[in-house]
Design a protein around this motif. Structure first.
Motif, PDB file in Angstrom:
ATOM      1  N   PRO A 114       0.805  -1.213   0.000  1.00  0.00           N
ATOM      2  CA  PRO A 114       0.000   0.000   0.000  1.00  0.00           C
ATOM      3  C   PRO A 114       0.844   1.272   0.000  1.00  0.00           C
ATOM      4  N   ALA A 115       1.862   1.308   0.855  1.00  0.00           N
ATOM      5  CA  ALA A 115       2.704   2.496   0.921  1.00  0.00           C
ATOM      6  C   ALA A 115       3.378   2.709  -0.420  1.00  0.00           C
ATOM      7  N   GLN A 140     -10.554   0.025  -9.435  1.00  0.00           N
ATOM      8  CA  GLN A 140     -10.167   1.420  -9.615  1.00  0.00           C
ATOM      9  C   GLN A 140      -9.645   1.948  -8.290  1.00  0.00           C
ATOM     10  N   ARG A 141     -10.334   1.600  -7.246  1.00  0.00           N
ATOM     11  CA  ARG A 141      -9.941   2.006  -5.908  1.00  0.00           C
ATOM     12  C   ARG A 141      -8.552   1.484  -5.568  1.00  0.00           C
ATOM     13  N   GLN A 142      -8.258   0.291  -6.042  1.00  0.00           N
ATOM     14  CA  GLN A 142      -6.946  -0.301  -5.769  1.00  0.00           C
ATOM     15  C   GLN A 142      -5.887   0.247  -6.697  1.00  0.00           C
ATOM     16  N   ARG A 143      -6.298   1.098  -7.608  1.00  0.00           N
ATOM     17  CA  ARG A 143      -5.352   1.656  -8.590  1.00  0.00           C
ATOM     18  C   ARG A 143      -4.694   0.529  -9.391  1.00  0.00           C
ATOM     19  N   VAL A 188     -13.666   8.234  -5.900  1.00  0.00           N
ATOM     20  CA  VAL A 188     -13.378   6.837  -5.565  1.00  0.00           C
ATOM     21  C   VAL A 188     -12.203   6.808  -4.599  1.00  0.00           C
ATOM     22  N   VAL A 189     -12.399   6.174  -3.474  1.00  0.00           N
ATOM     23  CA  VAL A 189     -11.349   6.091  -2.452  1.00  0.00           C
ATOM     24  C   VAL A 189     -10.039   5.588  -3.033  1.00  0.00           C
ATOM     25  N   ASN A 190      -8.966   6.103  -2.538  1.00  0.00           N
ATOM     26  CA  ASN A 190      -7.660   5.595  -2.918  1.00  0.00           C
ATOM     27  C   ASN A 190      -7.298   4.455  -1.975  1.00  0.00           C
ATOM     28  N   GLY A 191      -7.435   3.245  -2.486  1.00  0.00           N
ATOM     29  CA  GLY A 191      -7.195   2.058  -1.674  1.00  0.00           C
ATOM     30  C   GLY A 191      -5.843   2.019  -0.998  1.00  0.00           C
ATOM     31  N   PRO A 192      -4.779   2.168  -1.752  1.00  0.00           N
ATOM     32  CA  PRO A 192      -3.448   2.116  -1.155  1.00  0.00           C
ATOM     33  C   PRO A 192      -3.278   3.113  -0.015  1.00  0.00           C
ATOM     34  N   ALA A 193      -3.715   4.331  -0.234  1.00  0.00           N
ATOM     35  CA  ALA A 193      -3.571   5.348   0.821  1.00  0.00           C
ATOM     36  C   ALA A 193      -4.347   4.918   2.055  1.00  0.00           C
ATOM     37  N   SER A 234       2.428   1.627  -3.325  1.00  0.00           N
ATOM     38  CA  SER A 234       1.453   1.993  -4.348  1.00  0.00           C
ATOM     39  C   SER A 234       1.037   3.456  -4.210  1.00  0.00           C
ATOM     40  N   LEU A 235       0.934   3.878  -2.985  1.00  0.00           N
ATOM     41  CA  LEU A 235       0.550   5.264  -2.752  1.00  0.00           C
ATOM     42  C   LEU A 235       1.600   6.212  -3.319  1.00  0.00           C
TER      43      LEU A 235
END
Lengths: 359, 359
Positions: free
Chosen positions: A51-52, A119-122, B47-52, A54-55
DNA sequence: TTGAAAGCGATACCAT
DNA sequence: ATGGTATCGCTTTCAA
């Protein structure tokens, strides 16, 4: 508690930046330093925080794979192949991605919902497999959603469904019309004239295309041609599953007991048809084959006439996976850059006949 | 470019904190405020940013599902059920999670690799399905990896494999021994005495347990009992796929042409056995069924003797999914808290016989 | 009930 | 080749 990049950096006596470089291998790092870092990673049993990462990088290594029915081996094979193509041992750069298989159940909402989740997971890419719904409203919503995804840098791959207007996507096309046509031609060649058709669910691209192919073959042979609506009478729609195939066969035989063959829209449906025929004591040909049977030589040998219609399904999936990895912008809507094979020739279509040609 | 929480907050004239609270529904928020926020979300198509989100919350809404062979409907059904149980419409809190289906191919490295990938994603839970390898070294490595995962807050569910010493995990147990035993008892009941066995790959829990059940039935009936090693002679190991089933049947018949029945370790293997029998012109019983066929009434009716052995596979998968959602610490190693059913009774085991009892 | 602000852990730009 | 550091977008105390 859990080990972080900073911990590794401290242990290796370097900066966090350097550790990151070593781990991603994007920038030059002195061999000695690299060794020190890797050892620290090992000693600390460090695992990157996805997650970090990806962010910060604004992209993840998740690839979504949407399937209509994961219990159907057809999709299982495709999904497995995609996963293999993008996974650990994937060739070139871009490998090491994780396939997220999403079971939409063929429902429009499911499709949209999962796309939002991805999409949320990018997600780095999404692969939509199997036939698409032909409802204009849903198609519009889907196109809009996919457009947003591509804008955000997510690659879109369409595998087994037609391109979407306005959507930059790579597509792996199946020749549904041609496959279905050859299938029925095969039955006609065996002498069958009264052929029933167990179609897929109404409103799906695959259902329509395969049915078109089937009818084209009939028309070309002059079969059913005389009476109007005869082809309609010998067609029954249903889900792409065994139960529906079973029901379709029952209904078809009720409408026309004189049927000598039944063509099914896909393997799973054919299995259901088979069961219905067996129940009635009708002969079921040995050449009814099942998706995935192609790794069994004996099965292939049994159906020489259909061999050319067979699609190495796993290869189509692998191709889709490779397309998902390709750099955005590379050869959209058709095929793609390096190592990409041309669109696959034909969808696997199998039939069950009652085995009584001319009866 | 892309819409963020801050954008929504600005539009709704509230703080980011408030938006977060509305979206997660964990803290009380005034109804009016909530409405305003939700409208802003809609208007901005946020849309929420999942990773963040995962980074901040230190956990993601990903649930890993490891399967040995995604092309096998057995795993397809289980994976689909898990996905359904944890997905969008999941009951209670904890729903809306995303299933990540990982195809290990049954390899130890694949298993470990995927677990690391999931660990990196900070998966909320991992579900290991299907038989496990019995190699002590791998078992140790696996246990260690799973221990790390649970320490980090990831729930572990074992579905169809035995508990791992030292690993806090929920388990859905299949009665492999009992199922296999009943299967062979069924064949014995039909009068068969010379029964071959197409076993799974060596070194797997399922392979061993089913074989044990098979032999227990034989022993109880006194069949094969006299000569030492006779049971071994009539057992052939192989992968859990059709090709192996085919090969096993050929080998078994070569070793003992007088065989009157062959029991297979699972459905897929049975399909391969079937093909081999058909090639030889041997009668193939109609009661050879296939995983997933249970939604087809006719199939069930055809195998009354096996009905009780049948496991609603999808339900086992759904149960595993629910266990994956359960709060950590709840009833480990056995079953779990609210709504959890007792361990499932029996694994689905199907056989193919040559249909010549007493011949 | 709501806001302000301090992280969460890695990335990548800018220096050195 | 390596280090310092602002930044990514959200969650979550702590105050108000």
């Amino acid at each position: 508690m859990t080990v972080t990049l900073a911990d590794v950096a401290a242990r290796a006596r370097v900066s966090a930046a350097t550790v990151s470089r070593v781990l991603n291998g994007n920038y030059p790092v002195a061999a000695a330093t690299r060794e020190r870092v890797l050892r620290a990673v090992r000693e600390l049993d460090y695992v990157v925080n996805g997650p970090a990462s990806s962010l910060a990088a604004a992209t993840s290594d998740l690839v979504g794979v949407l399937v209509n029915d994961i219990a159907d081996p057809f999709f299982g094979i495709v999904a497995g192949a995609v996963g293999g193509a993008i996974g650990a041992g994937a060739p070139g750069r871009g490998g090491g991605k994780l396939a997220v298989v999403c079971n939409t159940g063929g429902s429009p909402e499911g499709e949209l919902t999962y796309l939002t989740l991805l999409q949320r997971q990018r997600a780095a890419a999404v692969v939509l497999t199997g036939g698409a719904l032909e409802d204009p409203e849903h198609t519009a919503a889907l196109a809009a959603k996919l457009a947003r995804l591509t804008e955000a840098g997510t690659r879109v791959v369409l595998c087994g469904r037609p391109p979407l207007p306005g959507v930059r996507a790579a597509v792996v096309a199946f020749d549904n019309r041609g496959g279905a046509r050859r299938l029925t031609e095969h039955l006609l060649g065996l002498g069958h004239r009264r052929i029933g058709y167990a179609a897929g669910p109404p409103g799906r691209t695959t259902t329509r295309h395969r049915l078109e192919g089937h009818r084209a073959a009939l028309a070309a042979a002059g079969a059913h041609a005389g009476r109007d609506g005869e082809a309609d009478r010998l067609t029954v729609y249903g889900a792409y599953d065994r139960r529906a195939g079973h029901a379709a066969a029952c209904e078809l035989l009720r409408r026309e007991p004189g049927l000598t063959a039944i063509a099914a829209a896909n393997d799973t449906v054919a299995l259901g048809v088979r069961v219905a025929l067996r129940e009635r004591g009708l002969r079921v040909p040995e050449d009814v084959s099942v998706t995935g049977f192609d790794d069994l030589p004996c099965a292939l040998d049994a159906v020489p006439a259909l061999t050319t219609v067979r699609l190495p399904l796993a290869e189509a999936g692998a191709l889709a996976g490779r397309l998902a990895l390709a750099a955005p912008g590379a050869g959209e809507s058709g095929e793609s850059g390096p190592g990409a094979a041309p669109p696959v020739g034909a969808e696997l279509v199998v039939r069950a006949s009652t085995g009584r040609p001319g009866a």
